[in-house]
Design a protein around this motif. Sequence first.
Motif, PDB file in Angstrom:
ATOM      1  N   LYS A  20     -49.388  23.044 -16.675  1.00  0.00           N
ATOM      2  CA  LYS A  20     -48.642  21.863 -16.229  1.00  0.00           C
ATOM      3  C   LYS A  20     -47.550  21.636 -17.270  1.00  0.00           C
TER       4      LYS A  20
ATOM      5  N   ASN B 255     -40.718  18.743 -13.450  1.00  0.00           N
ATOM      6  CA  ASN B 255     -42.091  19.175 -13.699  1.00  0.00           C
ATOM      7  C   ASN B 255     -42.585  20.162 -12.653  1.00  0.00           C
TER       8      ASN B 255
ATOM      9  N   LYS C  61     -39.463  13.930 -14.917  1.00  0.00           N
ATOM     10  CA  LYS C  61     -40.255  13.986 -13.688  1.00  0.00           C
ATOM     11  C   LYS C  61     -39.701  14.976 -12.665  1.00  0.00           C
ATOM     12  N   ASN C  62     -38.416  14.974 -12.420  1.00  0.00           N
ATOM     13  CA  ASN C  62     -37.883  15.844 -11.371  1.00  0.00           C
ATOM     14  C   ASN C  62     -37.857  17.320 -11.750  1.00  0.00           C
TER      15      ASN C  62
ATOM     16  N   GLU D 200     -43.880  15.187  -4.489  1.00  0.00           N
ATOM     17  CA  GLU D 200     -43.212  14.137  -5.256  1.00  0.00           C
ATOM     18  C   GLU D 200     -43.621  14.154  -6.719  1.00  0.00           C
ATOM     19  N   ASP D 201     -44.868  14.528  -6.997  1.00  0.00           N
ATOM     20  CA  ASP D 201     -45.414  14.487  -8.349  1.00  0.00           C
ATOM     21  C   ASP D 201     -46.293  15.707  -8.571  1.00  0.00           C
TER      22      ASP D 201
ATOM     23  N   ASN E  46     -41.858  19.665  -8.536  1.00  0.00           N
ATOM     24  CA  ASN E  46     -41.455  18.299  -8.248  1.00  0.00           C
ATOM     25  C   ASN E  46     -40.238  18.283  -7.347  1.00  0.00           C
TER      26      ASN E  46
ATOM     27  N   GLY F 294     -49.529  15.056 -10.782  1.00  0.00           N
ATOM     28  CA  GLY F 294     -50.523  14.311 -10.015  1.00  0.00           C
ATOM     29  C   GLY F 294     -51.127  15.148  -8.900  1.00  0.00           C
TER      30      GLY F 294
END
Length: 124
Positions: free
Chosen positions: A28, A36, A33-34, A8-9, A51, A12
Amino acid sequence: MEIDMVVEDAIGAADHYAELFGAMILSKTDMEKNLNEAILIIAGTEIRLLNENKDYDLFSPNSDMSSAMWISLTVEDIESLYEKALEMGGRSIQPITEYKEINVKNAVFEDKFGHVWVLNQVLV
Protein backbone atom coordinates in the motif's frame (compact mmCIF):
# COMPACT_ATOMS: atom_id res chain seq x y z
CA MET A 1 -2.37 -11.61 -15.25
CA GLU A 2 -3.21 -8.63 -13.07
CA ILE A 3 -6.57 -6.92 -12.68
CA ASP A 4 -6.54 -3.14 -12.17
CA MET A 5 -9.54 -1.59 -10.44
CA VAL A 6 -10.17 2.12 -9.85
CA VAL A 7 -11.74 2.99 -6.50
CA GLU A 8 -12.28 6.18 -4.54
CA ASP A 9 -9.93 5.01 -1.77
CA ALA A 10 -7.37 2.34 -2.67
CA ILE A 11 -6.06 1.94 0.88
CA GLY A 12 -9.54 1.60 2.36
CA ALA A 13 -10.56 -0.79 -0.42
CA ALA A 14 -7.51 -2.99 0.21
CA ASP A 15 -8.41 -3.27 3.89
CA HIS A 16 -12.07 -3.93 2.98
CA TYR A 17 -11.19 -6.74 0.54
CA ALA A 18 -8.74 -8.24 3.05
CA GLU A 19 -11.54 -8.47 5.61
CA LEU A 20 -14.23 -9.60 3.15
CA PHE A 21 -12.31 -12.06 0.96
CA GLY A 22 -9.24 -12.79 3.07
CA ALA A 23 -7.12 -11.02 0.46
CA MET A 24 -3.38 -10.85 1.07
CA ILE A 25 -2.18 -7.24 0.86
CA LEU A 26 1.22 -7.07 -0.84
CA SER A 27 1.71 -3.32 -0.69
CA LYS A 28 0.00 0.00 0.00
CA THR A 29 1.37 3.43 -0.83
CA ASP A 30 1.18 6.49 1.42
CA MET A 31 0.99 9.39 -1.02
CA GLU A 32 -1.50 12.11 -1.84
CA LYS A 33 -4.94 10.53 -1.89
CA ASN A 34 -5.42 10.69 -5.65
CA LEU A 35 -2.05 8.94 -6.23
CA ASN A 36 -2.41 6.03 -3.79
CA GLU A 37 -2.53 2.43 -4.88
CA ALA A 38 -2.53 -0.98 -3.25
CA ILE A 39 -1.67 -4.44 -4.55
CA LEU A 40 -3.35 -7.53 -3.19
CA ILE A 41 -4.03 -11.14 -4.07
CA ILE A 42 -7.48 -12.69 -4.09
CA ALA A 43 -7.80 -16.37 -5.06
CA GLY A 44 -4.35 -16.37 -6.65
CA THR A 45 -5.01 -13.28 -8.79
CA GLU A 46 -3.09 -10.06 -8.32
CA ILE A 47 -5.31 -7.01 -8.12
CA ARG A 48 -3.98 -3.45 -8.24
CA LEU A 49 -6.30 -0.89 -6.69
CA LEU A 50 -5.80 2.62 -8.03
CA ASN A 51 -7.25 5.75 -6.51
CA GLU A 52 -9.65 7.69 -8.67
CA ASN A 53 -7.66 10.44 -10.41
CA LYS A 54 -9.44 12.57 -12.99
CA ASP A 55 -6.12 14.01 -14.22
CA TYR A 56 -5.23 10.52 -15.48
CA ASP A 57 -8.77 9.59 -16.61
CA LEU A 58 -9.09 7.09 -13.75
CA PHE A 59 -12.71 7.03 -12.64
CA SER A 60 -14.29 4.70 -10.10
CA PRO A 61 -17.69 3.18 -10.93
CA ASN A 62 -20.76 5.12 -9.96
CA SER A 63 -24.23 3.85 -9.16
CA ASP A 64 -25.78 5.55 -12.20
CA MET A 65 -24.16 3.14 -14.65
CA SER A 66 -24.14 -0.59 -15.07
CA SER A 67 -20.85 -2.43 -14.89
CA ALA A 68 -19.28 -3.63 -18.11
CA MET A 69 -17.12 -6.08 -16.15
CA TRP A 70 -17.85 -8.50 -13.32
CA ILE A 71 -15.28 -10.30 -11.23
CA SER A 72 -16.15 -13.96 -10.76
CA LEU A 73 -14.89 -15.76 -7.66
CA THR A 74 -15.35 -19.42 -6.74
CA VAL A 75 -15.82 -19.88 -2.99
CA GLU A 76 -16.39 -22.75 -0.57
CA ASP A 77 -19.20 -21.17 1.50
CA ILE A 78 -21.30 -18.82 -0.61
CA GLU A 79 -23.92 -18.19 2.09
CA SER A 80 -21.54 -16.77 4.69
CA LEU A 81 -19.50 -14.72 2.19
CA TYR A 82 -22.59 -13.28 0.48
CA GLU A 83 -24.10 -12.34 3.85
CA LYS A 84 -20.80 -10.77 4.95
CA ALA A 85 -20.57 -8.81 1.68
CA LEU A 86 -24.01 -7.30 2.26
CA GLU A 87 -23.24 -6.55 5.91
CA MET A 88 -20.10 -4.71 4.78
CA GLY A 89 -22.03 -2.33 2.53
CA GLY A 90 -22.59 -4.46 -0.56
CA ARG A 91 -25.80 -4.25 -2.58
CA SER A 92 -27.52 -7.42 -3.77
CA ILE A 93 -27.96 -7.72 -7.52
CA GLN A 94 -28.93 -11.40 -7.57
CA PRO A 95 -29.54 -13.43 -4.42
CA ILE A 96 -28.02 -16.88 -4.01
CA THR A 97 -29.51 -19.08 -6.70
CA GLU A 98 -28.99 -22.81 -7.02
CA TYR A 99 -28.63 -24.41 -10.45
CA LYS A 100 -28.97 -28.12 -9.72
CA GLU A 101 -28.59 -29.11 -13.37
CA ILE A 102 -25.01 -27.80 -13.39
CA ASN A 103 -24.24 -28.33 -9.66
CA VAL A 104 -23.58 -24.66 -8.93
CA LYS A 105 -24.90 -21.90 -6.69
CA ASN A 106 -24.16 -18.30 -7.49
CA ALA A 107 -24.97 -14.80 -6.35
CA VAL A 108 -24.11 -11.32 -7.59
CA PHE A 109 -23.43 -8.21 -5.53
CA GLU A 110 -21.98 -4.75 -5.97
CA ASP A 111 -19.43 -3.85 -3.34
CA LYS A 112 -19.38 -0.48 -1.60
CA PHE A 113 -16.83 0.75 -4.15
CA GLY A 114 -19.15 0.05 -7.11
CA HIS A 115 -17.47 -3.12 -8.42
CA VAL A 116 -19.63 -6.15 -9.24
CA TRP A 117 -18.70 -9.61 -7.97
CA VAL A 118 -20.18 -12.96 -8.98
CA LEU A 119 -19.78 -15.57 -6.26
CA ASN A 120 -19.88 -19.23 -7.35
CA GLN A 121 -19.94 -22.38 -5.28
CA VAL A 122 -19.61 -25.80 -6.87
CA LEU A 123 -21.99 -28.31 -5.27
CA VAL A 124 -20.73 -31.79 -4.47
